[in-house]
Enzyme design. Structure first.
Site, PDB file in Angstrom:
ATOM      1  N   GLY A 137      38.167  46.323  43.072  1.00  0.00           N
ATOM      2  CA  GLY A 137      38.159  46.582  42.118  1.00  0.00           C
ATOM      3  C   GLY A 137      36.971  45.526  41.003  1.00  0.00           C
ATOM      4  O   GLY A 137      36.130  45.459  41.670  1.00  0.00           O
ATOM      5  N   GLY A 138      37.524  45.288  39.531  1.00  0.00           N
ATOM      6  CA  GLY A 138      36.034  44.819  38.687  1.00  0.00           C
ATOM      7  C   GLY A 138      35.635  43.465  39.137  1.00  0.00           C
ATOM      8  O   GLY A 138      34.604  43.029  38.989  1.00  0.00           O
ATOM      9  N   THR A 182      35.636  43.127  46.579  1.00  0.00           N
ATOM     10  CA  THR A 182      36.675  43.785  47.712  1.00  0.00           C
ATOM     11  C   THR A 182      37.097  42.754  48.323  1.00  0.00           C
ATOM     12  O   THR A 182      36.740  42.173  48.866  1.00  0.00           O
ATOM     13  CB  THR A 182      35.021  45.294  47.807  1.00  0.00           C
ATOM     14  OG1 THR A 182      34.485  45.744  46.860  1.00  0.00           O
ATOM     15  CG2 THR A 182      36.022  45.854  49.091  1.00  0.00           C
ATOM     16  N   ASP A 237      47.668  36.444  35.048  1.00  0.00           N
ATOM     17  CA  ASP A 237      47.691  37.207  35.255  1.00  0.00           C
ATOM     18  C   ASP A 237      48.039  37.644  36.302  1.00  0.00           C
ATOM     19  O   ASP A 237      47.658  38.813  37.262  1.00  0.00           O
ATOM     20  CB  ASP A 237      46.297  37.485  36.320  1.00  0.00           C
ATOM     21  CG  ASP A 237      45.338  39.185  36.548  1.00  0.00           C
ATOM     22  OD1 ASP A 237      45.977  39.175  35.075  1.00  0.00           O
ATOM     23  OD2 ASP A 237      44.298  39.835  37.038  1.00  0.00           O
ATOM     24  N   GLY A 241      40.468  47.278  49.127  1.00  0.00           N
ATOM     25  CA  GLY A 241      41.197  47.314  47.871  1.00  0.00           C
ATOM     26  C   GLY A 241      39.666  46.616  47.456  1.00  0.00           C
ATOM     27  O   GLY A 241      39.043  46.075  48.352  1.00  0.00           O
ATOM     28  N   LYS A 254      38.149  38.436  50.977  1.00  0.00           N
ATOM     29  CA  LYS A 254      37.538  39.005  48.917  1.00  0.00           C
ATOM     30  C   LYS A 254      36.405  38.573  49.361  1.00  0.00           C
ATOM     31  O   LYS A 254      35.964  37.448  49.225  1.00  0.00           O
ATOM     32  CB  LYS A 254      38.409  38.271  48.330  1.00  0.00           C
ATOM     33  CG  LYS A 254      38.427  38.496  46.880  1.00  0.00           C
ATOM     34  CD  LYS A 254      39.163  38.595  45.992  1.00  0.00           C
ATOM     35  CE  LYS A 254      39.375  38.604  44.487  1.00  0.00           C
ATOM     36  NZ  LYS A 254      40.187  37.914  43.697  1.00  0.00           N
TER      37      LYS A 254
END
Length: 568
Positions: A28-29, A32, A145, A26, A48
């Site tokens: 994203g902003g 990773t 979120d 995965g 992460k």
């Protein structure tokens, strides 16, 4: 917490002396996520890796690092089967790499690409997410979120699978990276929001902070998208999405069945009027089990107290963007993203299936340029002006597919402002005559009595002139000017606006002059707000690059357009 340095082995990098990275699952902003092997205990985990903007000495970089530290501490305090388990935090180069359980499966966002869910399945997923949220709220943590990309669907727990062959997949809420620990000082700077825009509760947008009711709002948006196949507040631009959250009522759901009334009550603008977690849980459980849905304890949702009339400019200017199924993608000759077989973090910053079709002029100007996806993931931290900008998505490598415009700000030769010749344009729908330099071209026009607001945009070379009319607003003109100018703070927390109360053709008026950074581009916006006696609001706006020869022309254009503006 491990403090060992990283080393590189033949089978991949090893973090903290024990976690060997195997493959990326995965991106994203904010980082990773890797599938890794815990060589100490012999199990697979997810790690992460942080991705932070700027130099380590920058304030923005340090704030992002603090958020990552807080993610691990916050998530580790939440104990619930539907909350991802944190195993370890490994510090590498002063940044925390977070080691958590590996959840094999896909995200709810990926599942919804194949179509909406039945109400009973959506309620089952919502009930699990609600359980994780209640566990977080019990220890003073607001997630902030909640969105489909952060809800993972793994294989069914063994205990469930053995009970009458229960096939239900495990539901896991992940990514407490922007969680707020109640009672602690917020780590975000003034004017900086974090989260995924369309799932952020309106009270956060208006600066009132986040509480448990904010998470329930986000859960309501998630459930709405799950049963209807599209988000009720997503629009084709950032600014219109923001305005929809603040000002637009969600359409009545058509496929929610018994969930429908609950969804509308969860999406009430006033957090004090939303149902509490107990009531939400009772309704979700009833839908899952097929029981009669409990009668709401509060009254029906009514008009929210917040006056956001000035935001109608953005709330209705674009249609909602629907989640697309694979079949729809094939019909449009656009392949749908393949669901991943393994996932552990919803790190995608923007959950959109593709850029919208441009309206008005077919040419792409600097005013209509794409918004970097990192802005969506961290929500306006880096700063890009809320205008009619197209969304931008990550590719599988986490790279921006369409680069931001980086050409020089001004050509070698720039006409003198004194050489400007003017053309008056009678804008019938706005009830005004707008004069702009003759060489400026019409970029966009919209609006009618039933399609608010009415606006027109003309553009020269990196200078835009925009006139907007709202037929009816409440409150003094100064408050309306402050409401609109607050967008610059969302874009750049260092944005500064100067106000000057004045008059215009006998009406109350306010001048606003704002300096901010549009990404790396210093920008200046000059505005005139005029409120008529019958409640109409006009806003004349000129946007220009700051610190270049174009700024001198832009200021002359604003003064000339202001002096020549005629309001009927």
């Amino acid at each position: 917490m491990s403090e060992d340095g990283a080393r590189t082995g033949p089978n991949g990098r090893v973090i903290g002396g024990r976690y060997r990275l195997i493959e990326r699952i995965g991106s994203g902003g904010m980082g990773t996520v890797w599938r890794a092997a815990d060589e100490l205990v012999g199990r697979e985990v997810a790690v992460k890796q942080p991705r932070l903007p700027g130099d380590p000495e920058d304030a923005a970089h340090q704030r992002a690092a603090n958020r990552l530290y807080r993610e691990a501490r916050a998530a580790a305090r939440v104990e619930h089967p539907a909350a991802v388990a944190i195993h370890d935090v490994v510090v590498e180069d002063t940044l925390p790499w977070i080691v958590m359980e590996l959840v094999r499966g896909e995200s709810l966002h990926e599942l919804l690409r194949r179509g909406p869910l039945e109400a009973t399945e959506a309620a089952r997923i919502g009930l699990a997410v609600l359980g994780a949220l209640r566990a977080a709220h019990a220890v003073g943590i607001v997630h902030r979120d909640v969105k489909p990309a952060n809800v993972l669907l793994g294989p069914p727990p063994l205990s469930n699978a053995l009970k009458r062959g229960n096939p239900h997949r495990r539901v896991v809420l992940t990514d407490f990276g922007i969680a707020h620990i109640q009672g602690e000082e917020s780590l975000t700077a003034s004017g900086e929001f974090v989260g995924s825009l369309e799932f952020i509760a309106p009270e956060r947008m208006s600066g009132r902070g986040a509480g448990p009711a904010s998470d329930l709002w986000s859960l309501g948006v998630l459930l709405y998208a799950a049963v209807e196949g599209w988000s009720p507040f997503r629009r084709t631009t950032l600014e219109s999405t923001l305005a929809a959250i603040l000002a637009a009522d969600p359409p009545e759901p058509k496929q929610a069945g018994p969930l429908g009334p609950l969804l509308l009550r969860l999406l009430v603008k006033d957090p004090d009027r939303r149902p509490g977690a107990d009531e939400v849980g009772a309704v979700l459980e009833a839908v899952v089990e097929g029981w009669p849905v409990p009668v709401p304890s509060g009254g029906p949702a009514g008009e929210e107290s917040q006056d956001a009339s000035g935001l109608r400019e953005f709330a209705e200017d674009s249609g909602t963007v629907r989640l697309r199924s694979e079949a729809a993608a094939r019909e449009a000759d656009e392949p749908a993203p393949e669901p991943t077989s393994e996932a552990t973090e919803g790190t995608s910053g923007a959950e959109v299936t593709g850029p919208p079709t441009a309206s008005g002029s077919q040419r792409r100007s600097w005013l209509l340029r794409p918004v970097p996806v990192a802005v969506l993931g961290v929500l306006l931290v880096a700063g890009t002006w809320f205008t009619t900008s197209s969304f931008l998505v990550d590719n599988d490598d986490g790279k921006v597919m369409n680069p931001v415009y980086t050409a020089p700000l001004a050509p070698a030769s720039t006409p003198s402002p004194t050489d400007l010749t003017w053309t008056g344009h009678r804008e019938e729908k706005l009830g005004a005559v707008l004069s702009v330099p003759s060489r400026y071209e019409l970029l966009h026009r919209q609006g009618s009595p039933t399609d608010q607001p009415r606006l027109v945009i003309y553009e020269g070379d990196r200078i835009s002139v925009r006139l907007t009319r709202w037929d009816k607003v409440s409150g003094p003109v100064r408050s309306q000017a402050g409401l609109h100018s607050s967008y610059w703070k969302l874009t750049d927390d260092r944005a500064a606006t100067q106000y000057n109360d004045t008059g215009f053709q006998g009406y109350d008026a306010v001048l606003a002059d704002t300096a901010y950074e549009d990404g790396d581009v210093p920008t200046r916006v000059m505005e005139l707000f005029v409120k008529t006696d019958d409640g109409r609001l006009y806003a004349l706006r000129v946007t220009m690059p700051k610190g270049t020869a174009r700024e001198k022309e832009g200021t002359a254009v604003f003064k000339g357009a202001r002096d020549r503006l005629e309001i009927e």
